[in-house]
Scaffold this active site. Structure first.
Site, mmCIF file in Angstrom:
data_model
loop_
_atom_site.group_PDB
_atom_site.id
_atom_site.type_symbol
_atom_site.label_atom_id
_atom_site.label_comp_id
_atom_site.label_asym_id
_atom_site.label_seq_id
_atom_site.Cartn_x
_atom_site.Cartn_y
_atom_site.Cartn_z
ATOM 1 N N HIS A 1 0.811 -1.221 0.000
ATOM 2 C CA HIS A 1 0.000 0.000 0.000
ATOM 3 C C HIS A 1 0.844 1.272 0.000
ATOM 4 O O HIS A 1 0.320 2.359 -0.156
ATOM 5 C CB HIS A 1 -1.009 -0.015 1.172
ATOM 6 C CG HIS A 1 -0.407 0.223 2.527
ATOM 7 N ND1 HIS A 1 -0.165 -0.793 3.426
ATOM 8 C CD2 HIS A 1 -0.047 1.374 3.163
ATOM 9 C CE1 HIS A 1 0.319 -0.299 4.553
ATOM 10 N NE2 HIS A 1 0.399 1.026 4.417
ATOM 11 N N ASP B 1 -0.258 -7.599 1.307
ATOM 12 C CA ASP B 1 0.377 -6.289 1.471
ATOM 13 C C ASP B 1 1.900 -6.370 1.466
ATOM 14 O O ASP B 1 2.587 -5.561 2.099
ATOM 15 C CB ASP B 1 -0.114 -5.606 2.756
ATOM 16 C CG ASP B 1 0.090 -4.092 2.706
ATOM 17 O OD1 ASP B 1 0.082 -3.525 1.590
ATOM 18 O OD2 ASP B 1 0.285 -3.487 3.779
ATOM 19 N N SER C 1 4.486 2.466 7.742
ATOM 20 C CA SER C 1 4.197 1.352 6.837
ATOM 21 C C SER C 1 5.435 0.985 6.036
ATOM 22 O O SER C 1 6.122 1.844 5.491
ATOM 23 C CB SER C 1 3.077 1.744 5.863
ATOM 24 O OG SER C 1 1.872 1.924 6.536
#
Length: 1295
Positions: free
Chosen positions: A124, A153, A260
């Site tokens: 992402h 992911d 992230s």
């Protein structure tokens, strides 16, 4: 936009799902839009969301979180048992695991390199290109050019270049194992038989510190680390299983927006290394309830992407020709492939061989990869000037690639892999290298070189192989690498090294390299030097601000400094900072909060309390910080001329220093830091900066070695530890030892100036590897001055110290060592003689009225008036010394003495004196006085005061004892009396008695003339005896004899005697007459317990030998010998004497050779030798007593009778005669008389007669008609003096 997903329970799916940042109560982050004012990175906030601090700085300092992620401070890769100090003063210990190397994290933390041109992140992150599309490692920015993702992911990225700054994270974590196996392999014992998986995460999301917002995301300076423990290995989420962890409750750094893709690491106990578990996916909860979810590393997807970029080319030791988009090997041709995105692949070569380029080759995002343990050559076909361009070159371990083409000039060549790139021609471009070796084989091989990551080496293989400019075109970024000079010399103005990961070495063991650093202003070299290197810093004129500051490890053959200062110091440990710029002058409404100031203010109170302001001042380092890294400096010699040398805190220096017109400061309180340390390399990696600050910073420093200094000064500062273990000499060079310094000289130290000491000065002998202590001598012409209360002056373990001591302070002096301190010590004979049998000897005066002296097994020769507050003497001697009729007084407030001696001098009116003001106590002490002779008719006794002490002092403190002075036993007559309110010990006279042992020692020494005469007698008639055995003609001859002898009283001698001569044969009626001449040289050594010495003698003589046909013979000889003597006596204070003497010899021998057979005979013989030996006389004083020792000229007469037997053996061309003899030698006259005279009168010792049995065996051989050789062995027995063993060999050549 970059999302940090929040995990929520979904009733629809019956499980956890990832909820986007736009949902209510989910923490999220995006880019703030570009406004008219400026572009900034910010966080979208929602008023209904409560933000917790991601870094809890209530317990730990803010800097600690950054230090861990950036491997700063105590968090050096591989360090174990790491702990930090918390704000409450307690320690926080990290898991007992080595600290991970986080260099694989990109600068913003959103991706992790896994080696080569690959990195991993989360899928992402693709929505925010600033997160992972552009990745910075060190000073290089890399770009994502391809990627592959999964529904869980996970994202694997291909970058445009091979990453040189890191070898990448290890990706061997096996997620396919069952949970228990994973825990067993990656878990850490937490007690009670349980294991937990503990790990670290590194990222730089939206950073806050306990409510202090920074408005910063992806800020490299704010890269921070989290410590966690895994709570669920297989959390069921959308897209697949995730690993769930919770943060440590003390060292708490929560995951935030922007984290992230950040890497998560766990420790592999089986392989003993850190491995990448995966990348950060999302969070659920907040504060202490927060859980973080990690996407496990996906090896399958990673391999799929890598396969898209691989084209295998097996050369198999052939030639691969590349051109026109094709690769031709022999008869086989293949196209240069591209993947489905029209991107070039890596050409993966195997099998070794040659690669020939027909034209320029641009592989775009593809590079060259070479397999292991092979040899390759890359060149142009024909003489084409072709170039290569691509992602880089990756060379396998053990392989070498000879690179004989150019790289494109509009790009930088990236080199990785453990193998070697041998660059043969100049490239006219830049190089960035990480692992392996790059060999520079041409002048200016590259314009600039960027060395990163640590394990790489750049090796010179040509003169001027580096580039130009102040830095010679080479730049070492974090962890650096090696520059191997390989026998070449190299000059820099400055070396662009950012940390101690840089090493300049020389692997050529036969040719020394000179490394010259010629900085014109202050400069710090952070790297190391080792190998066969000479380091120089020479300037044409003296410049005080052109300091070469070394704060890395240096191991060089030698260092030479001229006209410039040199500083050796440790390195202030680098720490993370909060912002590269020092201040934020931008208004807050435009640029956001000034988080640096807020952090400083938030931690101000605890910093003031703990005196730790350096932890929050946004500096890489600070002069006041306590953590400094010690650096080692090793060299054979350091030469400094018209310069200065500073050895500052945390420097450990070993070597010898030669200084001329220079200042040496060991333990210098001034230290230097570089506020860009670790960040010196800027831009694209080819610029360098420093910001040097100096100030007071005191820490321990060490120097071990010797110093030879002329016309300079030496200062030793606080916390300096100096060991002078080789001979040191300070000529017109003052030495100052400051308070807090500790100096030990274990080898001799000589200075023409004074030594001032306010610290600890210890003078001691040197302990050898065998355990034996050898003596050391210390001489200070200007004396020793103790300048501080509590200053310590210690001399022990065979130290011989000369120089006056003075102090106006309450210093502490100590001479000698107690028996319990040196019970294992072995003393050499030289030491025992030099120190008069004591552990330590000191000669000088002490003027230190406030100081104390302790003596243990020590000798103090008092050469001037002295004063002390306290003197404690055990098993020692205080010996008053000085010029004729110059007497000294020792004054002490308190004297405690036991088993010691006080030896004084006196004349008929004056004497040395010991004055004790306040207290005198002790027992079993000797009070000794030099002998004096009263002249004239004065019949009155002496009345000389020696010791004055407080009234009613015990009379048992001192006693007298008989001394052997000269040849007599002398007992001073001393009485104690109360006089003028004091206890006084007064000398009233002497009692003298002859000492038979001293007379015996003197007689043994004086008898040396007789023994030397006897040695010559035993060699007198050797030549004539040889003539009877060889039936020779006229000729020349030579003889060498060596022997040892011994007598009573421990006497022994040895000698080597050489004779040369020539003789002529006269044939007369009925007889053969030989006449000849001889020259002799004798080197003899003699000694006993009382003396030792040597005599060198030269002589000449004439001889004749008549041999009758009947067998009778007569030998005659006359000889003169001159003797040069040097003897050292240990009795009566005689010392060493040089004198000459001489002797005459006249000898006759008669005998008859009776032939039993033609080849065998018996020969009775008789010999008589008369001589004259010159006498000698010595006069001297021993402890005030006049002595005379004399022996008169005397005439020895020595007889000998004996019988020889012999037999000849012959062949066609040879003849050997063997003989043996037995005889008796005896004195007819007694040898000389010895006269000794001292205070007890004259003693005459008559000489005695001696006799001994002589035995000998020998042979003479005719080697050729005119060459004869003889050998004989002798010894004697039953005499007072005997020849223990003697051997002589002779050689004759007949004309």
């Amino acid at each position: 936009m970059n999302k940090i997903y929040s995990i929520k329970y979904s009733a629809a799916t019956g499980g956890l799902i990832a909820v986007s940042e736009l949902a209510k109560k989910v923490i999220c982050k995006t880019n703030r839009k570009i406004s008219a004012a400026l572009l900034s990175l910010a966080v979208i906030s929602y008023t209904n969301i409560i933000y917790a601090a991601n870094m809890d700085i209530s317990k730990a300092w803010a800097r600690d979180y950054l230090d861990l992620a950036q491997n700063k401070g105590v968090f050096q890769p591989g360090s174990t048992h790491v702990k930090i100090k918390l704000k409450d003063g307690t320690d926080f210990s990290f898991p007992a695991l080595p600290v991970p190397d986080f260099s694989s994290a990109t600068a913003n933390g959103a991706a992790t390199s896994i080696g080569g041109a690959y990195a991993v992140t989360v899928a992402h992150n693709a929505k925010n290109k600033s997160s992972a599309n552009y990745q910075t490692y060190g000073s290089t920015q890399y770009t994502q050019i391809n990627r592959m993702t999964t529904g869980n992911d996970f994202s694997i990225q291909r970058l445009n270049k091979y990453v040189v700054e890191t070898r990448g994270a290890d990706t061997s974590f096996n997620y396919n194992e069952n949970n228990q196996n994973i825990i067993d392999r990656y878990g850490v014992d937490v007690g009670n038989g349980k294991k937990e998986i503990i790990g670290f995460r590194v990222g730089s999301g939206n950073t806050t510190f306990s409510g202090i917002k920074t408005s910063q995301t992806y800020q490299a300076d704010l890269l921070s680390a989290s410590l966690f423990h895994i709570t669920n290995l297989r959390a069921n989420t959308v897209g697949g299983n995730k690993v769930e962890y919770e943060n440590d409750s003390y060292f708490t750094n929560l995951t935030t927006n922007g984290d992230s893709g950040s890497g998560v690491y766990v420790f592999d106990n089986k392989e003993d290394k850190w491995v990448l578990l995966g990348t950060t996916h999302g969070i659920i909860g907040n504060g202490k309830t927060q859980k973080t979810y990690v996407t496990p590393f996906d090896s399958k997807t990673t391999n799929e992407l890598k396969q898209l970029f691989i084209q295998n080319v097996n050369i198999d030791n052939n030639t691969a020709t590349i051109g026109g988009g094709k690769i031709t090997i022999g008869n086989t041709t293949q196209d240069i492939e591209k993947n489905k995105n029209n991107q070039n692949k890596d050409l993966v070569f195997s099998g070794g061989g040659k690669i020939s380029l027909k034209e320029n080759l641009d592989l775009g995002y593809g590079g060259f990869i070479f397999d292991e343990n092979k040899k390759y050559t890359v060149s142009a076909e024909g003489n084409n000037n072709v170039t290569f361009k691509g992602a880089g070159i990756d060379i396998g371990k053990g392989s070498t690639v000879d690179w004989n083409i150019k790289y494109a000039s509009n790009d930088a060549l990236h080199k990785i892999g453990e193998g070697s790139l041998n660059v043969i021609q100049a490239q006219n471009t830049n190089l960035k290298t990480g692992n392996g070796t790059v060999i520079l084989g041409a002048q200016k091989t590259f314009n600039n070189i960027y060395v990163a990551g640590g394990p790489g080496t750049v090796q010179l293989n040509a003169e001027n192989a580096l580039g130009e400019g102040d830095y010679a075109g080479i730049f070492f970024t974090e962890n650096g690498g090696k520059l191997d000079l390989n026998g070449h010399n190299q000059t820099f103005k400055k070396i662009a090294a950012t940390d101690s990961g840089t090493t300049i070495t020389n692997s050529n063991t036969t040719k020394e390299s000179v490394l010259s650093v010629n900085n014109q202003n202050n400069y710090i070299y952070h790297g190391n030097v080792d190998g066969n290197v000479r380091l120089e810093h020479h300037l044409d004129t003296k410049q005080d601000n052109a300091r070469l500051i070394l704060d890395g490890d240096i191991q060089a053959n030698s260092i030479s400094i001229k006209n410039a200062p040199l500083v050796m110091q440790g390195h202030a440990t680098d720490h993370a900072i909060f912002r590269t710029t020092k201040t934020n002058n931008c208004p807050e409404f435009l640029c956001g909060v000034d988080w640096v100031t807020r952090i400083k203010n938030a931690e101000n109170s605890v910093n003031q309390k703990n005196k730790t302001t350096y932890k929050s001042n946004n500096q890489v380092s600070d002069l006041s910080q306590p953590d400094w890294e010690t650096r080692k400096f090793r060299f054979d010699n350091l030469n400094i001329e018209d310069s200065s040398l500073s050895i500052a805190r945390n420097a450990d220096v070993e070597g010898n220093i030669q200084a001329k017109n220079s200042v040496i400061n060991i333990g210098d309180k001034t230290a230097y830091i570089d506020l860009y340390s670790g960040k010196n390399i800027t831009g694209a990696g080819f610029t360098f900066r420093q910001d040097i600050k100096s100030g007071d910073s005191i820490g321990e420093s060490k120097f071990t070695g010797g110093i030879m200094a002329t016309d300079g000064s030496i200062s030793i500062g606080d916390k300096a530890i100096v060991t002078l273990n080789t001979v040191s000499s300070l000529d017109r060079t003052a030495l100052t030892i400051h308070k807090g310094a500790n100096v030990t000289a274990s080898s001799s130290l000589f200075t023409t100036s004074n030594i001032k000491s306010g610290g600890d000065l210890t003078l001691t002998g040197a302990t050898e590897s065998t355990g034996e202590i050898t003596p050391s001598m210390f001489y200070a012409a200007g004396g020793y001055e103790l300048t501080e209360d509590g200053a310590n002056f210690t001399a022990k373990n065979q130290a011989s110290v000369t120089g006056d001591i003075k102090s106006e302070k309450a210093a502490k002096l100590s001479f000698g060592s107690a028996d319990k301190d040196n019970s294992a010590t072995r003393y050499s004979q030289f030491a025992l003689a030099m120190l008069d049998g004591f552990d330590t000897s000191y000669q000088g005066s002490i003027k230190a009225a406030q100081s104390s002296l302790a003596m243990n097994n020590a000798l103090w020769k008092v050469t001037g008036n002295s004063e002390l507050k306290k003197l404690n003497s055990t098993g020692s001697m205080v010996l008053f010394n000085g010029g004729k009729n110059i007497f000294n007084t020792l004054t002490v407030d308190e004297l405690t003495t036991s088993n010691s001696a006080f030896v004084m001098r006196t004349n008929t009116q004056q004497a040395d004196q010991l004055i004790v003001k306040n207290k005198l106590e002790g027992a079993n002490n000797l009070l000794l006085v030099d002998f004096i002779e009263k002249k004239g008719n004065d019949k009155n006794g002496l009345n000389i005061d020696l010791v004055k002490a407080p009234e009613n002092t015990s009379k048992d403190v001192f006693k007298t004892e008989t001394q052997t002075i000269g040849f007599s036993d002398v007992t001073p007559e001393i009485k104690q009396q109360e006089k003028d309110g004091k206890s006084v010990w007064t000398l009233t006279g002497y009692k003298t008695v002859a000492n038979a042992d001293a007379a015996k020692k003197a007689t043994s020494l004086m008898s040396g003339g007789y023994k030397a005469f006897l040695a010559e007698v035993n060699n007198l008639n050797k030549r004539m005896g040889d003539l009877r055995d060889i039936n020779g003609e006229a000729g020349a001859w030579a003889r060498i004899m060596s022997g040892t002898g011994s007598a009573g009283g421990g006497f022994s001698d040895n000698y080597t005697h050489v004779q040369v001569g020539a003789d002529n044969k006269h044939e007369l009626d009925g007889l053969d007459l030989f006449t000849g001449v001889t020259m002799t040289y004798t080197d003899s050594h003699a000694g006993s317990d009382a003396f030792s010495g040597e005599t060198k003698s030269v002589g000449a003589g004439l001889y004749a030998s008549a041999m009758f046909e009947s067998g009778a013979y007569i030998d005659l000889i006359g000889k003169y010998v001159h003797h040069d003597n040097e003897y050292t006596a240990t009795f009566a204070g005689l010392g060493t004497r040089d004198y000459s003497s001489h002797s005459w010899y006249a000898g006759a021998e008669v005998g008859y050779r009776y032939h039993v057979t033609d080849s065998a005979w018996i020969e009775p013989q008789a010999e008589l030798v008369y001589g004259a030996v010159s006498g000698k006389q010595f006069s001297w004083k021993d402890q005030g007593m006049n002595l005379t020792m004399k022996d008169k000229d005397f005439n020895p007469l020595i007889g000998r009778t004996g019988v020889d037997v012999g037999k000849s053996f012959s062949g066609k061309d040879w003849k050997v005669t063997a003989r043996a003899g037995l005889g008796y030698q005896f004195d007819l006259f007694a040898n000389g008389e010895t006269v000794l005279r001292d205070a007890s009168g004259e003693k005459r010792i008559k000489g005695e007669k001696d006799g001994r049995m002589l035995m000998n065996v020998g042979l003479n051989a005719e080697i050729r008609d005119n060459v004869r050789f003889g050998l004989e062995f002798e010894k004697s027995a039953f005499g007072k003096y005997n020849v223990d063993n003697a051997i002589n060999a002779n050689f004759r050549y007949s004309f």
